[in-house]
Design an enzyme around this catalytic site. Structure first.
Site: not given
Length: 401
Positions: A160, A162, A256, A259, A379, A382-383
């Site tokens: 993964w 990018t 961080e 996000r 990034e 949700a969990e």
């Protein structure tokens, strides 16, 4: 009424930058985005335009040839770009994270060597944490570096990436047990290596292969790839910061701010979905009037606009907290979580407003409907955000009993 998601307290310079980016998005990205996305074509002309605008060096200090702007400025630019086409924001995001990690954690030699060329867009960055069997558990990394004289030999498979093909510099996180006794916590025995390579696919340097693009449901145009290391030799001076064992903390610092970037992308996609929905609702007529005049549609528009405003406010707050030098993992986690969830909901509501036409590839909302789910994962899921938020809340509100 002013358009949604306005930001108070911006300087004249910030407003000028955003105005320039917004104009570029409206003229150069939105008119071609859907066509390029359907062809899964890398937007080279758009990227060249961003390079001319100086966006590849937006947050790189002026002493290294960048613009020296804040995270807030960068996030607001990303919001605008994602409003045009989310894939383009991904192209600059990974580049930015690597530049940020170099600025914060690199040796002076590493900064001087890489940052001026990154600011000019001559070097494009990518970063690599994930692996095929890894998911959210970064401590389970199996890729490994073994010291051999003045070099390290890297082996393993990463997933993964990018910009995996188009980049020329990849920050790669691997295990490095050298100097760390058995039983050391996994996150204390990881190192970030700065891996230079040729852009493209196949063997891009001895011991390093980029197999090809991963075919995705959405987020097309930008190349997402694997990375295979088989006896890849990296000089010791390409350990980020010059010391092993700090890679996990360096990557988490980058993630961080990443996000905040993903939150900004969610805000941009949601804004575009709202624009498409409110425009279509005034054009489409049923039962003798525009569907925007039906109360059910007005309720949807009201909910969509409120979510756009709320997500934008949380994203701005998280960026400003980071710019102030304070810890912002709580705010960044909340912003990423809320913006990605709201983005999905706003896009779906815009899709519903379009009715059957939303299912047609002739309408832009179809593309947004396929792009929004990536933000739920990128990034950190949700969990993962909820875990971060919950732990930080317990730190702040510790019961004294």
């Amino acid at each position: 009424m002013a358009r949604l998601a306005q930001t108070a307290g911006l300087t004249d310079v910030q407003q000028e930058i955003l105005s320039t980016v917004r104009d570029f998005v409206d003229k150069e990205i939105i008119p071609v985005a859907t066509e390029l996305e359907h062809r899964d074509e890398y937007p080279q002309q758009i990227v060249d335009g961003l390079r001319e605008l100086g966006l590849f060096g937006l947050m790189i200090p002026e002493e290294y040839g960048g613009l020296g702007e804040s995270l807030l400025t960068y996030a607001l630019c990303v919001e605008e770009i994602a409003r045009g086409w989310m894939s383009v924001s991904g192209i600059i995001n990974t580049h930015f994270i690597v530049a940020y990690m170099l600025k914060q954690h690199g040796t002076q030699e590493q900064k001087e060597h890489f940052l001026p060329r990154m600011a000019a867009g001559d070097i494009r960055g990518a970063f690599s944490m994930s692996e095929p069997g890894l998911g959210s558990d970064v401590s389970a990394i199996t890729s490994k570096a073994v010291k051999d004289g003045d070099e390290y030999v890297l082996n393993g498979q990463k997933m993964w990436l990018t910009n995996g093909g188009t980049s020329s510099l990849v920050a790669v996180l691997v295990r490095s047990d050298e100097g760390h006794p058995e039983g050391t916590a996994p996150h204390k025995s990881m190192t970030t290596f700065l891996v230079e390579k040729e852009p493209g696919f196949g063997e891009v340097r001895p011991g390093l292969t980029i197999p090809g693009k991963i075919d995705k449901m959405g987020y097309k145009g930008v190349d997402t790839t694997e990375l295979i290391m088989d006896g890849l030799r990296i000089p010791a001076d390409r350990v980020l910061g010059g010391v092993t064992g700090r890679g996990f903390y360096q990557m988490m610092d980058g993630v961080e701010v990443g996000r905040v970037n993903v939150a900004a992308r969610g805000c941009g996609v949601a804004q575009r979905a709202f624009e498409l929905g409110v425009q279509y609702a005034q054009q489409r007529h049923t039962f003798g009037k525009a569907i925007a005049q039906h109360q059910a549609i007005q309720f949807k528009l009201a909910e969509m606009a409120t979510k756009v405003e709320a997500a934008h406010a949380m994203m701005v707050n998280a960026a400003r907290k980071k710019d102030s030098g304070e810890r912002n993992d709580l705010e960044a986690g909340m912003a990423k979580y809320l913006a990605s969830e709201y983005c999905k909901e706003v896009v779906e509501d815009a899709f519903r407003i379009h009715g059957g036409y939303g299912f047609s590839k002739e309408y832009e909302i179809e593309r947004l409907y396929r792009e929004a789910p990536m933000l739920l994962i990128g990034e950190g899921t949700a969990e993962i955000q909820k875990m971060i938020i919950g732990r930080r809340l317990l730190e702040e509100y510790r019961f004294q009993g």
